[in-house]
Design a protein around this motif. Structure first.
Motif, PDB file in Angstrom:
ATOM      1  N   THR A 220      37.260  34.420  29.759  1.00  0.00           N
ATOM      2  CA  THR A 220      37.517  34.932  31.098  1.00  0.00           C
ATOM      3  C   THR A 220      38.266  33.877  31.909  1.00  0.00           C
ATOM      4  OG1 THR A 220      35.370  34.130  31.922  1.00  0.00           O
ATOM      5  CG2 THR A 220      35.474  36.422  31.137  1.00  0.00           C
ATOM      6  N   MET A 221      38.979  34.350  32.906  1.00  0.00           N
ATOM      7  CA  MET A 221      39.735  33.461  33.778  1.00  0.00           C
ATOM      8  C   MET A 221      39.556  33.897  35.223  1.00  0.00           C
ATOM      9  SD  MET A 221      41.173  31.050  32.136  1.00  0.00           S
ATOM     10  CE  MET A 221      42.287  30.486  33.427  1.00  0.00           C
ATOM     11  N   PRO A 222      39.712  32.979  36.186  1.00  0.00           N
ATOM     12  CA  PRO A 222      39.690  33.384  37.596  1.00  0.00           C
ATOM     13  C   PRO A 222      40.771  34.423  37.857  1.00  0.00           C
ATOM     14  CG  PRO A 222      39.567  30.998  37.411  1.00  0.00           C
ATOM     15  CD  PRO A 222      39.872  31.517  36.038  1.00  0.00           C
ATOM     16  N   ILE A 223      40.448  35.388  38.689  1.00  0.00           N
ATOM     17  CA  ILE A 223      41.402  36.461  38.932  1.00  0.00           C
ATOM     18  C   ILE A 223      42.671  35.944  39.614  1.00  0.00           C
ATOM     19  CG2 ILE A 223      40.515  37.135  41.196  1.00  0.00           C
ATOM     20  CD1 ILE A 223      40.886  40.058  40.279  1.00  0.00           C
ATOM     21  N   GLN A 224      42.541  34.805  40.363  1.00  0.00           N
ATOM     22  CA  GLN A 224      43.741  34.221  40.977  1.00  0.00           C
ATOM     23  C   GLN A 224      44.757  33.808  39.912  1.00  0.00           C
ATOM     24  OE1 GLN A 224      40.578  33.143  41.453  1.00  0.00           O
ATOM     25  NE2 GLN A 224      40.282  32.311  43.519  1.00  0.00           N
ATOM     26  N   SER A 225      44.266  33.279  38.779  1.00  0.00           N
ATOM     27  CA  SER A 225      45.172  32.849  37.709  1.00  0.00           C
ATOM     28  C   SER A 225      45.891  34.046  37.098  1.00  0.00           C
ATOM     29  CB  SER A 225      44.397  32.099  36.626  1.00  0.00           C
ATOM     30  OG  SER A 225      43.779  30.945  37.148  1.00  0.00           O
ATOM     31  N   GLY A 256      38.478  36.125  45.260  1.00  0.00           N
ATOM     32  CA  GLY A 256      37.693  34.894  45.328  1.00  0.00           C
ATOM     33  C   GLY A 256      37.468  34.314  43.949  1.00  0.00           C
ATOM     34  N   ASN A 257      36.189  34.190  43.580  1.00  0.00           N
ATOM     35  CA  ASN A 257      35.852  33.548  42.306  1.00  0.00           C
ATOM     36  C   ASN A 257      35.548  34.560  41.202  1.00  0.00           C
ATOM     37  OD1 ASN A 257      33.511  34.547  43.344  1.00  0.00           O
ATOM     38  ND2 ASN A 257      32.338  32.651  43.190  1.00  0.00           N
ATOM     39  N   GLN A 258      36.033  35.802  41.348  1.00  0.00           N
ATOM     40  CA  GLN A 258      35.820  36.787  40.283  1.00  0.00           C
ATOM     41  C   GLN A 258      36.495  36.328  38.995  1.00  0.00           C
ATOM     42  OE1 GLN A 258      37.436  37.490  43.307  1.00  0.00           O
ATOM     43  NE2 GLN A 258      37.248  39.679  43.724  1.00  0.00           N
ATOM     44  N   LYS A 259      35.917  36.758  37.887  1.00  0.00           N
ATOM     45  CA  LYS A 259      36.470  36.428  36.573  1.00  0.00           C
ATOM     46  C   LYS A 259      36.921  37.714  35.876  1.00  0.00           C
ATOM     47  CE  LYS A 259      35.169  31.922  36.098  1.00  0.00           C
ATOM     48  NZ  LYS A 259      35.812  30.792  35.436  1.00  0.00           N
ATOM     49  N   ILE A 260      37.982  37.577  35.074  1.00  0.00           N
ATOM     50  CA  ILE A 260      38.514  38.721  34.354  1.00  0.00           C
ATOM     51  C   ILE A 260      39.029  38.243  33.000  1.00  0.00           C
ATOM     52  CG2 ILE A 260      40.829  38.469  35.346  1.00  0.00           C
ATOM     53  CD1 ILE A 260      41.081  41.511  35.289  1.00  0.00           C
ATOM     54  N   ALA A 261      38.986  39.115  32.011  1.00  0.00           N
ATOM     55  CA  ALA A 261      39.558  38.769  30.712  1.00  0.00           C
ATOM     56  C   ALA A 261      41.061  38.538  30.874  1.00  0.00           C
ATOM     57  CB  ALA A 261      39.307  39.892  29.706  1.00  0.00           C
ATOM     58  N   PRO A 262      41.585  37.438  30.357  1.00  0.00           N
ATOM     59  CA  PRO A 262      43.001  37.120  30.576  1.00  0.00           C
ATOM     60  C   PRO A 262      43.927  38.053  29.802  1.00  0.00           C
ATOM     61  CG  PRO A 262      42.038  35.557  29.047  1.00  0.00           C
ATOM     62  CD  PRO A 262      40.908  36.409  29.547  1.00  0.00           C
ATOM     63  N   LEU A 263      45.158  38.158  30.300  1.00  0.00           N
ATOM     64  CA  LEU A 263      46.224  38.923  29.641  1.00  0.00           C
ATOM     65  C   LEU A 263      45.834  40.382  29.431  1.00  0.00           C
ATOM     66  CD1 LEU A 263      47.092  36.253  26.914  1.00  0.00           C
ATOM     67  CD2 LEU A 263      48.121  36.512  29.173  1.00  0.00           C
ATOM     68  N   LEU A 264      45.049  40.915  30.367  1.00  0.00           N
ATOM     69  CA  LEU A 264      44.580  42.290  30.232  1.00  0.00           C
ATOM     70  C   LEU A 264      45.466  43.286  30.980  1.00  0.00           C
ATOM     71  CD1 LEU A 264      42.219  43.892  28.948  1.00  0.00           C
ATOM     72  CD2 LEU A 264      41.032  43.675  31.135  1.00  0.00           C
ATOM     73  N   LEU A 265      46.001  42.865  32.141  1.00  0.00           N
ATOM     74  CA  LEU A 265      46.755  43.776  33.008  1.00  0.00           C
ATOM     75  C   LEU A 265      48.242  43.806  32.690  1.00  0.00           C
ATOM     76  CD1 LEU A 265      45.038  42.785  36.383  1.00  0.00           C
ATOM     77  CD2 LEU A 265      44.338  44.551  34.750  1.00  0.00           C
ATOM     78  N   ILE A 266      48.710  42.809  31.957  1.00  0.00           N
ATOM     79  CA  ILE A 266      50.145  42.670  31.745  1.00  0.00           C
ATOM     80  C   ILE A 266      50.735  43.846  30.984  1.00  0.00           C
ATOM     81  CG2 ILE A 266      49.736  41.283  29.677  1.00  0.00           C
ATOM     82  CD1 ILE A 266      52.729  41.100  32.110  1.00  0.00           C
ATOM     83  N   ALA A 267      49.950  44.478  30.085  1.00  0.00           N
ATOM     84  CA  ALA A 267      50.490  45.573  29.279  1.00  0.00           C
ATOM     85  C   ALA A 267      50.961  46.727  30.149  1.00  0.00           C
ATOM     86  CB  ALA A 267      49.429  46.054  28.289  1.00  0.00           C
ATOM     87  N   THR A 292      37.206  43.926  44.877  1.00  0.00           N
ATOM     88  CA  THR A 292      35.967  43.567  45.571  1.00  0.00           C
ATOM     89  C   THR A 292      35.281  42.493  44.728  1.00  0.00           C
ATOM     90  OG1 THR A 292      34.580  45.201  44.434  1.00  0.00           O
ATOM     91  CG2 THR A 292      35.750  45.955  46.403  1.00  0.00           C
ATOM     92  N   LYS A 293      34.101  42.073  45.146  1.00  0.00           N
ATOM     93  CA  LYS A 293      33.393  41.045  44.379  1.00  0.00           C
ATOM     94  C   LYS A 293      32.954  41.562  43.016  1.00  0.00           C
ATOM     95  CE  LYS A 293      31.587  38.374  48.285  1.00  0.00           C
ATOM     96  NZ  LYS A 293      30.364  37.865  48.959  1.00  0.00           N
ATOM     97  N   GLU A 294      32.729  42.876  42.907  1.00  0.00           N
ATOM     98  CA  GLU A 294      32.177  43.427  41.676  1.00  0.00           C
ATOM     99  C   GLU A 294      33.190  44.160  40.808  1.00  0.00           C
ATOM    100  OE1 GLU A 294      30.807  44.211  44.694  1.00  0.00           O
ATOM    101  OE2 GLU A 294      29.208  42.691  44.656  1.00  0.00           O
ATOM    102  N   GLU A 295      34.300  44.634  41.375  1.00  0.00           N
ATOM    103  CA  GLU A 295      35.214  45.434  40.580  1.00  0.00           C
ATOM    104  C   GLU A 295      36.637  45.337  41.108  1.00  0.00           C
ATOM    105  OE1 GLU A 295      33.742  49.415  40.836  1.00  0.00           O
ATOM    106  OE2 GLU A 295      34.714  49.811  42.752  1.00  0.00           O
ATOM    107  N   ILE A 296      37.562  45.815  40.277  1.00  0.00           N
ATOM    108  CA  ILE A 296      38.957  45.886  40.703  1.00  0.00           C
ATOM    109  C   ILE A 296      39.496  47.272  40.382  1.00  0.00           C
ATOM    110  CG2 ILE A 296      39.380  43.425  40.321  1.00  0.00           C
ATOM    111  CD1 ILE A 296      41.002  44.276  37.813  1.00  0.00           C
TER     112      ILE A 296
END
Length: 352
Positions: A220-225, A256-267, A292-296
């Motif tokens: 996982t990576m910070p959503i800002q990244s 903020g500090n949410q985390k997301i699996a990287p390279l997921l949205l690019i497709a 939001t803090k819990e979802e996107i």
């Protein structure tokens, strides 16, 4: 459960059973000369020897069923051997009980369990078979069955995890070259045209590759990244079209500090670039991220390019569907609206 804890659990059970039997025997005063005197160390030792001797009978029953008979029934399906081992266990316990009662307890402890009466071999066998076998022998079989079921289930879960991890690694290895080849082709075109934007495009590609090869390898990576990565991809697309691309990237909500699996949205973004109209000012590519803090909620909409002849779906969308199933099972909702003139992808993703 670790093996040392299982062994400790077994020891605790048998020690508690010994203590219970010892307490009952002393309370009943079954040893000769006990009723009219306090239990001294010598008398206590006699009780301990006697109850330890008797305790070995259920121990033999349980562990012979667990270690010898149950594997033949459940694992090897050798029922004849299981039956023979059960008979041998019964005969061994009968012989053991006879020896300890008549050659240990009676001469050395003065304990006669039968008050001078002879206990026939038939009664020995029936007592062991109808008292110990329906309890401790069956417990051993049940214990092996539960343990085997747990180990099998645990192995299956581990195999599924390993398979999922291997599949994720494979999917990532597919994604990176897919984007890399597209970007190199774009920069090659700028270089071939001797465009002044080529160095800037190459710098953007360097930042993108740094993310893909280093940070993007994390679970996982910070959503800002991830947002910065998408911004670089979009900017690279604008550079490759000499600023003609019409792309709106809007970010709303809490970042903020949410985390997301990287390279997921690019497709989804790449799919819009590949199959959409990029230069129509009235119908730009719309990319919107609401967090939001819990979802996107991630939405991409593009006007279809009817002159585009490439009918292959590529790796992108199939890849991201599979990754979503592996990483976010039951925590995502992906809808695709394939209209006549527009193509819309909407992803709702629970981050926690």
């Amino acid at each position: 459960m670790k093996r040392k804890y299982i062994i400790l659990l077994h020891i605790t059970f048998w020690v508690l059973l010994l203590g219970n039997n010892l307490w009952n025997s002393i309370g009943r005063g079954i040893l000769s000369g006990h009723k009219n005197q306090l239990v001294g160390l010598q008398l206590f030792f006699k009780y301990l020897v006697m109850e330890t001797g008797y305790l070995l009978i259920p121990v033999f029953c349980f562990f012979s069923a667990y270690l010898l008979v149950a594997p033949q029934i459940i694992v090897k399906k050798n029922y004849v051997k299981a039956f023979l081992l059960s008979i041998l266990t019964l005969l061994f316990i009968v012989a053991y009980r006879y020896v300890i009662e008549y050659h240990l307890f009676l001469p050395f402890l003065g304990f006669d369990n039968y008050n001078g009466n002879n206990y026939s071999a038939t009664r020995y066998v029936s007592n062991i078979f109808f008292y110990y076998f329906p309890s401790y022998f069956v417990y051993g079989l049940m214990y092996f069955f539960v343990e085997d079921w747990y180990k099998t289930r645990h192995r299956q879960q581990e195999l599924e995890k390993e398979k999922a991890a291997a599949e994720l690694t494979f999917l990532r290895s597919q994604l990176n070259p897919h984007f890399l080849f597209n970007s190199i082709n774009d920069i090659y075109s700028l270089t071939y045209q001797q465009s002044e934007q080529a160095p800037a495009a190459l710098l953007k590609l360097s930042d993108i590759l740094r993310y893909m090869l280093r940070e993007g390898r994390e679970d996982t990576m910070p959503i800002q990244s991830e947002i910065k990565y998408l911004e670089n991809v979009i900017e690279l697309q604008r550079i490759s079209t000499k600023g003609a691309a019409r792309i709106n990237f809007n970010i709303e909500g809490y970042i903020g500090n949410q985390k997301i699996a990287p390279l997921l949205l690019i497709a989804f973004v790449e799919n819009a670039f590949k199959h959409g109209v990029l230069t129509d000012p009235e119908n730009p590519v719309e990319i919107c991220l609401i967090a939001t803090k819990e979802e996107i909620n991630f939405k991409v909409q593009n006007k279809k390019n009817r002159d585009h002849k490439d009918k292959t779906s590529g790796i992108g969308l199939n890849n991201v569907r599979r990754r979503l199933d592996l990483i976010y099972p039951d925590k995502h909702n992906l809808t695709i609206d394939d209209q006549t003139g527009f193509y819309t992808v909407n992803l709702k993703l629970q981050l926690t």
